[in-house]
Motif scaffolding. Structure first.
Motif, PDB file in Angstrom:
ATOM      1  N   LEU A  14      42.212  54.644  -8.777  1.00 11.85           N
ATOM      2  CA  LEU A  14      43.489  55.349  -8.875  1.00 11.85           C
ATOM      3  C   LEU A  14      43.311  56.805  -8.427  1.00 11.85           C
ATOM      4  CD1 LEU A  14      46.014  53.984  -9.936  1.00 11.85           C
ATOM      5  CD2 LEU A  14      45.646  55.075 -12.131  1.00 11.85           C
ATOM      6  N   ALA A  15      42.283  57.443  -8.948  1.00 11.90           N
ATOM      7  CA  ALA A  15      42.026  58.843  -8.596  1.00 11.90           C
ATOM      8  C   ALA A  15      41.755  58.968  -7.106  1.00 11.90           C
ATOM      9  CB  ALA A  15      40.841  59.374  -9.402  1.00 11.90           C
ATOM     10  N   ALA A  16      40.984  58.020  -6.570  1.00 11.12           N
ATOM     11  CA  ALA A  16      40.661  58.059  -5.146  1.00 11.12           C
ATOM     12  C   ALA A  16      41.929  57.885  -4.312  1.00 11.12           C
ATOM     13  CB  ALA A  16      39.649  56.958  -4.814  1.00 11.12           C
ATOM     14  N   PHE A  17      42.790  56.979  -4.748  1.00  6.26           N
ATOM     15  CA  PHE A  17      44.032  56.753  -4.003  1.00  6.26           C
ATOM     16  C   PHE A  17      44.867  58.030  -3.959  1.00  6.26           C
ATOM     17  CE2 PHE A  17      48.435  55.591  -3.402  1.00  6.26           C
ATOM     18  CZ  PHE A  17      48.366  54.665  -2.382  1.00  6.26           C
ATOM     19  N   VAL A  18      44.975  58.700  -5.098  1.00  8.70           N
ATOM     20  CA  VAL A  18      45.789  59.922  -5.157  1.00  8.70           C
ATOM     21  C   VAL A  18      45.192  61.004  -4.261  1.00  8.70           C
ATOM     22  CG1 VAL A  18      46.487  61.800  -6.670  1.00  8.70           C
ATOM     23  CG2 VAL A  18      46.765  59.450  -7.406  1.00  8.70           C
ATOM     24  N   LEU A  19      43.876  61.139  -4.311  1.00  6.52           N
ATOM     25  CA  LEU A  19      43.213  62.143  -3.463  1.00  6.52           C
ATOM     26  C   LEU A  19      43.452  61.836  -1.987  1.00  6.52           C
ATOM     27  CD1 LEU A  19      41.320  64.611  -3.813  1.00  6.52           C
ATOM     28  CD2 LEU A  19      39.454  63.091  -3.236  1.00  6.52           C
ATOM     29  N   LEU A  20      43.310  60.580  -1.626  1.00  5.02           N
ATOM     30  CA  LEU A  20      43.500  60.191  -0.228  1.00  5.02           C
ATOM     31  C   LEU A  20      44.965  60.336   0.183  1.00  5.02           C
ATOM     32  CD1 LEU A  20      40.602  59.267  -0.382  1.00  5.02           C
ATOM     33  CD2 LEU A  20      41.247  57.128   0.701  1.00  5.02           C
ATOM     34  N   PHE A  21      45.863  60.053  -0.748  1.00  8.36           N
ATOM     35  CA  PHE A  21      47.287  60.206  -0.466  1.00  8.36           C
ATOM     36  C   PHE A  21      47.591  61.673  -0.160  1.00  8.36           C
ATOM     37  CE2 PHE A  21      51.633  61.153  -1.540  1.00  8.36           C
ATOM     38  CZ  PHE A  21      52.345  60.094  -1.030  1.00  8.36           C
TER      39      PHE A  21
END
Lengths: 353, 283, 257
Positions: B206-213
């Protein structure tokens, strides 16, 4: 009849043999320990039994059925790992329910088993705690309950106590034994701790360098070690090398009484093993018959017992131990001259390899 | 009073930092938010309403779709690659080579990246030409580097390595014992991933997705150099307003910028709520 | 412990390698193209002879150095003091370090240019860029320094130095900075890569940095653009190699795009 049988198991990793032909069979409801130093192959043997490793040769049988090629998740064996094996995202109950759940056991039955088993391991009050909220000992209890929840044919314990404090370890050890007796599940217990193995098992299997050296009851392993490695590995005691000479072992000019030496041809190289509890010490000026002169080197206090380290006169660098009741060890101190003696029937004598 | 001065010096540094942040970060941020709702004659929602116009609504939609797609591609691609490289069978040299390459590629973006992809897969790109010679006309098949799909592919070049870098520690945290235990209890590989592996990784994913987003959402140089304004994205629209390429008031630029801030705040808020739930078992 | 890779893993690795290498190799081949069937280093020769390249490269390097300096003065001391004296302020610092993530670069430009229309000495020279660059690098620099600070016992070191009679200046110069050198170098090199690749601010504020130069050149000369892309990749590579070699700390290596 044997429930589990391992026959002529061989395994090497990268050309290095780890198991060199292992045979062992377990009877229904029996607890057998695999005991040996690290790297002796005991964990590999357990992983072969669990199905995580495939042996290079040999067969694994369960109730006479060949399961050597059966995948781990198709075998019915519950395993408890050394540590950290609980699923961190599931609470105690869900960890225990995991096995029944993936096997399609009805929900009500899953819950019933989880409740019953957590009660059995003494964690009835911690059903909804997550692993990180449990102590190391409690985690291992949950792991035990989880392994039992699949109603395994065999329970496999891979050094389940080695990551715990001494006190918790002793307590959990006797509880594992109690639970194992109550459930009657056939169990393999891997450990490098001889005290653990001797206290918990019906039989102990001593392993070294990929070989099974002796499989026998704890008392037999302690009293009648089959070879020099087992004798050295199990328990404390003196190991003295010499030559058989009638009912004695001769080391240099000194003859150590040992009835068992008579079974070896005179002059053959042998080793004499002498347990501390068999050695008597006498500080008197006149020697009792058959006693050897010795000097006390060190005293270690164990509460009711005091273990005395001795140097025997006439044998360079010799070390022997004697256990003395602590209340009789008052006058003892390093440097004191004593007479050491033992029953000639006590020492074990084995051919030197 | 040198002693008093000595004690004050540290606070002067802290105060200087905070003042700098207030002047050049917070103040501009507040300016943007205020300007978005403040016209020449007092408060107004005109500029915010203007965001509903087709052009700007499209820009927001494009930006959101592109960022979500680029984040998804990064999470899946980078996650799988990181996982594959951590398998016991993967050669160690390949693992370290990929890790150091990823550190570079995650920072290799913007104009140079756009040009590299234009040279490769642009209408005149070398790979495009070679494929055409082999009878595969990728542009004839509907591919375009200058589309949202093409942008997603280009973004993947920094998103996948970034994912690889940030997810590797979490993947290393998956203990071999869990897998063995699951297998021992009768679970298949999929049951293990579904019930243990993914739930344990979920907060990190989840954290990775937000960072990449966020990384994709704020990207400006890459789409600027790649599409030259053919695709409306919020950052390029803001720059059009700022540089006077379109005859619009600066307040519209502020409203667009405020919109980006609101989107990112909302994303972080959703993340925060989801992460709290997902990491329930951690604390 | 089967030492074989599953088909999914092999496929992922092969696809990854192909995807990563193809643009680099093809771009290199493209940069050698001299029209028709001729290949050579013409693009590189023409670039080396272009004074604008060197001017923009130098400008970007200078801005990177200035940004690092600003970070050393503004960020490092206050982070150390907060670590030592006011841990209560740490959440505020964490929040500030995360702000650039919430406020995209282009939004910050919009705010800055709306708010500041003068003085000319500030906004009229490229040095103005150092301000947004500082914020661009802030999350990464903050993380690197934070890791470094957690790794050493700042309090004991400082107390020991104070008890031996050192003043704050000496504590910084003689004790803390040398012990933090790895973390600071990591932060510095991350700043360098970020500033060297930064395009948004420079392009909107109309300063001709390296990234802007690449864009301007690339729009007209395609093979030069390819050559510049590779050059920029090599610069990023060199800086990252520096980070990897100096920092065994677990810095998040991310950048601005």
């Amino acid at each position: 009849m044997a429930v589990v049988a391992l026959q002529a198991i061989r395994k090497s990793f990268g050309g290095r043999p780890v198991l060199a032909g292992i045979d062992i069979a377990l009877a229904q409801g029996e607890l057998v320990s695999l005991l040996g130093p690290s790297g002796c192959g005991k964990t590999t043997l357990l992983r072969i039994l669990a199905g995580f490793e495939r042996p290079d040769a040999g067969t694994v049988r369960l109730d006479g059925r060949d399961i050597t090629a059966l995948a781990a998740n198709r075998r019915n064996m519950g395993m408890v790992f050394q540590s950290y094996s609980l699923f961190p995202n599931l609470d105690a109950t869900d960890n225990v329910r995991f096995g029944p759940r993936v096997r399609g056991v009805p929900r009500a039955e899953q819950s019933r088993r989880a409740e019953h088993l957590l009660e059995l391991v003494g964690l009835g009050g911690h059903r909804h705690k997550f692993p990180h909220q449990l102590s190391g000992g409690q985690q291992q209890r949950v792991a035990l309950a989880r392994a039992l929840a699949v109603q395994p044919d065999v329970l496999l314990l891979d050094e389940p106590l080695s990551a715990l404090d001494a006190k918790v370890r002793a307590q959990l050890r006797s509880e594992i034994r109690r639970i194992q007796r109550e459930t009657g599940v056939t169990t393999v217990f891997v450990t490098h701790d001889q005290e653990e193995a001797l206290s918990i098992s019906d039989r102990v299997a001593v392993m070294n360098e990929g070989r099974m050296l002796q499989v026998a009851s704890p008392a037999a392993i302690y009293r009648e070690p089959a070879d020099a490695f087992v004798a050295r590995f199990i328990g404390a005691g003196a190991v003295l090398s010499g030559r058989a000479d009638g009912p004695a072992v001769r080391v240099g000019a000194v003859a150590l009484p040992a009835a068992a030496a008579a079974g070896h041809p005179a002059g053959t190289a042998v080793e004499l093993f002498l347990r501390p509890e068999h050695v008597r010490l006498d500080p008197a000026a006149t020697p009792p018959s058959g006693a050897l002169a010795a000097e006390i080197r060190e005293l270690t206090f164990f509460g009711s017992l005091t273990r005395v380290r001795l140097a025997l006169d006439g044998i360079a660098d010799s070390e022997a131990w004697a256990d003395v009741a602590s209340d009789r060890a008052d006058g003892f101190q390093p440097g004191l001259r004593v007479w050491a003696s033992w029953d000639a029937a006590a020492p074990r004598v084995l051919a030197r390899v | 009073m040198p002693a008093l001065l000595a004690r004050a010096v540290p606070w002067l540094f802290v105060a200087a930092f905070l003042a700098f942040v207030a002047a050049f970060m917070l103040a501009p941020m507040v300016t943007v938010l205020v300007q978005a709702v403040w016209g020449d004659h007092g408060p107004t929602l005109a500029y915010v309403r203007q965001l509903g116009e087709y052009r700007y609504a499209t820009a927001f939609a494009n930006s959101l779709i592109l960022s979500a797609a680029a984040a998804a591609v990064g999470v899946v691609g980078g996650g799988l690659l990181a996982y594959a490289l951590l398998r016991p069978g993967a050669p160690g040299w390949l693992r370290s080579a990929m890790t150091s390459f990823s550190a570079v590629a995650a920072n290799f973006a913007g104009v140079p990246l756009a040009f590299a992809f234009i040279s490769t897969l642009g209408t005149l790109g070398l790979l495009t030409a070679q494929l055409k010679r082999l009878g595969i006309d990728i542009y004839g098949l509907g591919f375009s580097l200058y589309s949202l799909g093409g942008l997603t592919l280009t973004y993947a070049y920094f998103q996948v390595p970034l994912m690889l870098i940030i997810i590797t520690p979490a993947l290393r945290g998956l203990r071999a014992e869990w897998r063995d235990a699951a297998e021992n209890l009768g679970a298949t590989v999929w049951q293990y991933w579904w019930r243990v592996g993914l739930p344990v990784l979920w907060p990190s994913l989840l954290a990775a997705f937000v960072l990449l987003f966020g990384n994709a959402f704020s990207a400006y140089a890459t789409p600027y150099a790649l599409t030259a304004g053919n695709i409306q994205l919020v950052p390029t629209e803001i720059s059009n307003v700022l540089s006077g390429n379109v005859m619009e008031s600066p307040q519209l630029g502020a409203a667009l910028a405020a919109g980006m801030i609101v989107v990112m705040t909302a994303v972080l808020l959703v993340y925060w709520l989801a992460a709290r739930k997902a990491a329930r078992w951690r604390r | 412990m089967s030492a074989r890779l599953g088909p999914v893993a092999v496929l992922a690795i092969v696809l990854g390698i192909v995807f990563f290498l193809t643009p680099l190799i093809v771009t290199f081949a493209f940069s050698l193209w001299e029209g028709g069937d001729r290949y050579g280093f013409a693009a590189y020769r023409s670039l080396v002879g272009d004074p604008d390249l060197w001017a923009s490269l130098l400008l970007s390097l200078r801005l990177a150095a200035e940004t690092m300096l600003l970070g050393m003065v503004l960020l490092v001391p206050s982070m150390i003091f907060v670590h030592l004296k006011a841990p209560g302020l740490k959440p505020l610092f964490e929040f500030i370090a995360a702000l650039p993530f919430v406020v995209p670069a282009i939004a910050l430009v919009a705010g800055l240019s709306a708010l500041y229309t003068g003085p000319a000495w500030l906004i009229g020279t490229p040095n103005y860029l150092v301000i947004p660059y500082f914020f661009l690098a802030l999350p990464y620099a903050y993380r690197a320094i934070d890791v470094g600070l957690s790794a050493i016992d700042v309090r004991t070191l400082t107390d020991a130095a104070h008890s031996l009679g050192a003043g704050w200046g000496q504590v910084f110069r003689l004790v803390l900075l040398p012990n933090l050198s790895t973390a600071l170098l990591g932060a510095t090199l991350l700043t360098l890569t970020i500033v060297m690749g930064e395009f948004t601010f420079a392009s909107v504020l109309l300063f001709k940095t390296f990234a802007v130069y690449i864009n301007d050149t690339g729009s007209s000369k395609v093979t030069e653009a390819a050559a510049l892309s590779l050059l920029s990749f090599v610069i990023t590579w060199a800086a990252m190699l520096g980070v990897l070699l100096t920092g065994r700390n677990t810095t998040d290596l991310g950048g601005t795009h």
